[in-house]
Scaffold this motif. Structure first.
Motif, mmCIF file in Angstrom:
data_model
loop_
_atom_site.group_PDB
_atom_site.id
_atom_site.type_symbol
_atom_site.label_atom_id
_atom_site.label_comp_id
_atom_site.label_asym_id
_atom_site.label_seq_id
_atom_site.Cartn_x
_atom_site.Cartn_y
_atom_site.Cartn_z
ATOM 1 N N LYS A 308 0.913 -1.150 0.033
ATOM 2 C CA LYS A 308 -0.116 -0.108 -0.003
ATOM 3 C C LYS A 308 0.857 1.247 0.180
ATOM 4 C CE LYS A 308 -3.795 -2.146 2.332
ATOM 5 N NZ LYS A 308 -4.788 -2.286 3.753
ATOM 6 N N ASN A 309 0.110 2.374 -0.671
ATOM 7 C CA ASN A 309 0.943 3.672 -0.610
ATOM 8 C C ASN A 309 1.152 4.186 0.661
ATOM 9 O OD1 ASN A 309 1.967 6.340 -1.077
ATOM 10 N ND2 ASN A 309 0.910 6.284 -3.169
ATOM 11 N N PRO A 310 2.472 4.302 1.417
ATOM 12 C CA PRO A 310 2.796 4.677 2.624
ATOM 13 C C PRO A 310 2.746 6.218 2.831
ATOM 14 C CG PRO A 310 4.836 4.230 1.541
ATOM 15 C CD PRO A 310 3.763 4.022 0.364
ATOM 16 N N PHE A 311 2.334 7.065 1.719
ATOM 17 C CA PHE A 311 2.269 8.384 1.780
ATOM 18 C C PHE A 311 1.531 9.001 2.967
ATOM 19 C CE2 PHE A 311 1.362 12.762 0.670
ATOM 20 C CZ PHE A 311 2.475 13.298 -0.069
ATOM 21 N N SER A 312 2.188 9.894 3.948
ATOM 22 C CA SER A 312 1.659 10.382 4.933
ATOM 23 C C SER A 312 2.017 12.042 5.231
ATOM 24 C CB SER A 312 1.738 9.396 6.269
ATOM 25 O OG SER A 312 0.937 10.163 7.307
ATOM 26 N N LEU A 313 0.986 12.797 5.095
ATOM 27 C CA LEU A 313 1.518 14.352 4.999
ATOM 28 C C LEU A 313 1.709 14.190 6.725
ATOM 29 C CD1 LEU A 313 2.234 16.981 4.008
ATOM 30 C CD2 LEU A 313 -0.474 17.192 3.811
ATOM 31 N N GLY A 314 0.737 13.811 7.471
ATOM 32 C CA GLY A 314 0.698 14.209 8.981
ATOM 33 C C GLY A 314 2.033 13.741 9.624
ATOM 34 N N ALA A 315 2.561 12.387 9.183
ATOM 35 C CA ALA A 315 3.667 11.950 9.764
ATOM 36 C C ALA A 315 4.703 12.617 9.408
ATOM 37 C CB ALA A 315 3.738 10.467 9.273
ATOM 38 N N ALA A 316 5.019 13.134 8.285
ATOM 39 C CA ALA A 316 6.007 14.000 7.912
ATOM 40 C C ALA A 316 6.035 15.420 8.432
ATOM 41 C CB ALA A 316 5.870 14.321 6.202
ATOM 42 N N ILE A 317 4.902 15.926 8.704
ATOM 43 C CA ILE A 317 4.807 17.239 9.541
ATOM 44 C C ILE A 317 5.218 17.011 10.954
ATOM 45 C CG2 ILE A 317 3.238 19.101 10.323
ATOM 46 C CD1 ILE A 317 1.709 18.728 7.725
ATOM 47 N N ARG A 318 4.870 15.877 11.452
ATOM 48 C CA ARG A 318 5.452 15.693 12.879
ATOM 49 C C ARG A 318 6.710 15.519 12.964
ATOM 50 N NH1 ARG A 318 0.526 12.428 12.928
ATOM 51 N NH2 ARG A 318 1.655 10.602 12.268
ATOM 52 N N PHE A 319 7.492 14.998 12.031
ATOM 53 C CA PHE A 319 8.744 14.591 11.871
ATOM 54 C C PHE A 319 9.469 16.182 11.897
ATOM 55 C CE2 PHE A 319 12.693 14.460 9.605
ATOM 56 C CZ PHE A 319 13.548 13.804 10.480
ATOM 57 N N GLY A 320 9.102 16.888 10.997
ATOM 58 C CA GLY A 320 9.391 18.291 11.009
ATOM 59 C C GLY A 320 9.420 19.051 12.128
ATOM 60 N N ALA A 321 8.206 18.940 13.158
ATOM 61 C CA ALA A 321 8.021 19.594 14.112
ATOM 62 C C ALA A 321 9.413 18.982 15.214
ATOM 63 C CB ALA A 321 6.893 19.273 14.751
#
Length: 427
Positions: A308-321
């Motif tokens: 499945k496509n693992p794309f997750s904008l929320g997870a990427a933003i959490r890592f940025g924070a």
């Protein structure tokens, strides 16, 4: 006739021939369903070149427009006649559009833009020639894949250019552009890893993603793979994921070695053995897990859960924070530590970004920091590398699931302990 004019008409002729060859090869043995072949498209390109040149010479800018309109009218008429001729289906509109584009490119070549016209003609021919692969690619795309690609484009093309590329906080640590760039990097790596595993298989896809991701950020690549193992659960190919992470670490060590070699060769003389040892250990472990992952993929049963496509904008933003918090802590530590705390500051800085502290130490050792010995500077670089490795293995332990945690735990202990022993013996 000037050489420039002759070159323009010659480029137009080549454009027509190039597109015409592709169209003629696509034409079946029976009734033609494309608009002409090599001769027709060569004439269309020359018509465009001639009308564009005459339009400039005679001050008649509408002449090229008239020719384009005439060609478009002929192609549309042929399309309509085909439908009324009892055929099963009319020819594709691709042929009509390609014919009009050949006229336009011929005019572009004759008006002094030969390089651009030829480049566009090559692109047009490639689009026409790769019909089947492009259609197959579209068929394999799901709605989630399309939405993920659109989100990545929005984040990188629309949002990123709007952010200020300067620090905005009192500590001069947080740059909105760079923080969002890290988010975009996480998203791109996630999507690239998914595409690689889907097209090349788990083992090769993970290895290539790890090598490419390590060129940009081994930390982001590690987090991406750890999230993949958590999301896939029992169906995850743990060996392939471990190989991808270790490939990213290998590239990090090689990248640091390259930076030091370019900026400060004397520092490399003190660092090369520990860096080579850690690179060899990482590479050997990556190869071992790659082979195990390939074997596991070849024996996988058909009941394995689909990728499945693992794309997750929320997870990427959490890592940025989280990355922003680490940057603030590092900046405060750098302001508070005295000059003698070089290794401690390097370790803290390396926990957030290896390249920045390695660039700083290499430059300062060569110039400004002459009071600090090369050996101490080398220890500072190694402290940054080891701290960054500890942070990444902590990410794996907190995020990953299954055998990935155990494999990466053992691998990180081996890399750090053997590298530290080599550094102690060498320095």
């Amino acid at each position: 006739m000037t050489p420039e004019l002759a070159g323009g008409f010659f480029a137009a002729l080549l454009i027509g021939i190039l597109v015409g060859i592709e169209r003629e090869k696509k034409r079946p043995a029976g009734p033609a369903d494309t608009i002409g072949g090599i001769r027709t498209h060569a004439l269309l390109a020359l018509a465009g070149a001639t009308s564009a040149w005459l339009g400039q010479a005679l001050q008649l800018p509408w002449l090229l427009v008239v020719v384009i309109a005439a060609v478009a009218a002929m192609t549309v008429t042929r399309h309509v006649l085909w439908r009324h001729d009892g055929r099963d289906a009319a020819p594709s509109m691709t042929s009509q559009i390609a014919a009009v584009l050949v006229v336009l490119l011929g005019g572009l070549a004759a008006t002094g833009h030969q390089a651009l016209a030829v480049a566009l003609a090559v692109t047009l021919s490639a689009v026409l020639a790769f019909k089947q692969p492009l259609h197959a690619l579209v068929q394999r795309l799901g709605l989630d894949d399309i939405l993920a690609g659109l989100k990545l484009l929005i984040a990188s093309v629309i949002v990123l250019p709007l952010l200020p590329n300067e620090t905005m906080d009192p500590w001069q640590a947080l740059n909105p552009y760079q923080l969002w760039l890290m988010v975009v990097l996480i998203l791109a790596l996630s999507l690239a890893g998914y595409v690689g595993m889907r097209w090349l298989g788990p083992a090769r896809g993970a290895a290539i993603t790890g090598l490419a991701g390590g060129l940009v950020s081994s930390t982001a690549t590690t987090l991406n793979f750890a999230r993949d193992s958590r999301r896939a659960g029992p169906a995850a190919n743990s060996s392939a994921i471990t190989a991808g992470i270790l490939c990213a670490w290998l590239v990090m060590f090689l990248r640091v070695m390259t930076i030091v070699a370019v900026l400060n060769p004397p520092l490399l003389a003190a660092l090369w053995l520990p860096l080579v040892v850690m690179s060899v250990v990482s590479g050997a472990l990556a190869l071992r897990h790659y082979l195990a992952g390939a074997a596991a993929a070849s024996t996988a049963t058909a009941s394995t859960a689909p990728l499945k496509n693992p794309f997750s904008l929320g997870a990427a933003i959490r890592f940025g924070a989280l990355f922003a918090v680490v940057l603030v802590i590092v900046k405060l530590a750098q302001q508070q530590f005295p000059a003698g705390g070089l290794i401690a500051v390097s370790a803290l800085a390396g926990a957030a970004d290896v390249d920045a502290i390695v660039l700083s130490l290499s430059g300062r050792s060569a110039g400004a920091m002459r009071t600090v010995s090369t050996a101490w500077t080398a220890w500072a670089v190694l402290a940054a590398l080891l701290a960054n490795t500890v942070v990444k293995i902590a990410m794996v332990m907190l995020t990953a699931r299954g055998d990935v945690r155990r494999s990466m735990g053992l691998a990180s202990v081996a890399i750090c302990s053997i590298g530290a022993a080599a550094a102690w013996a060498w320095l």
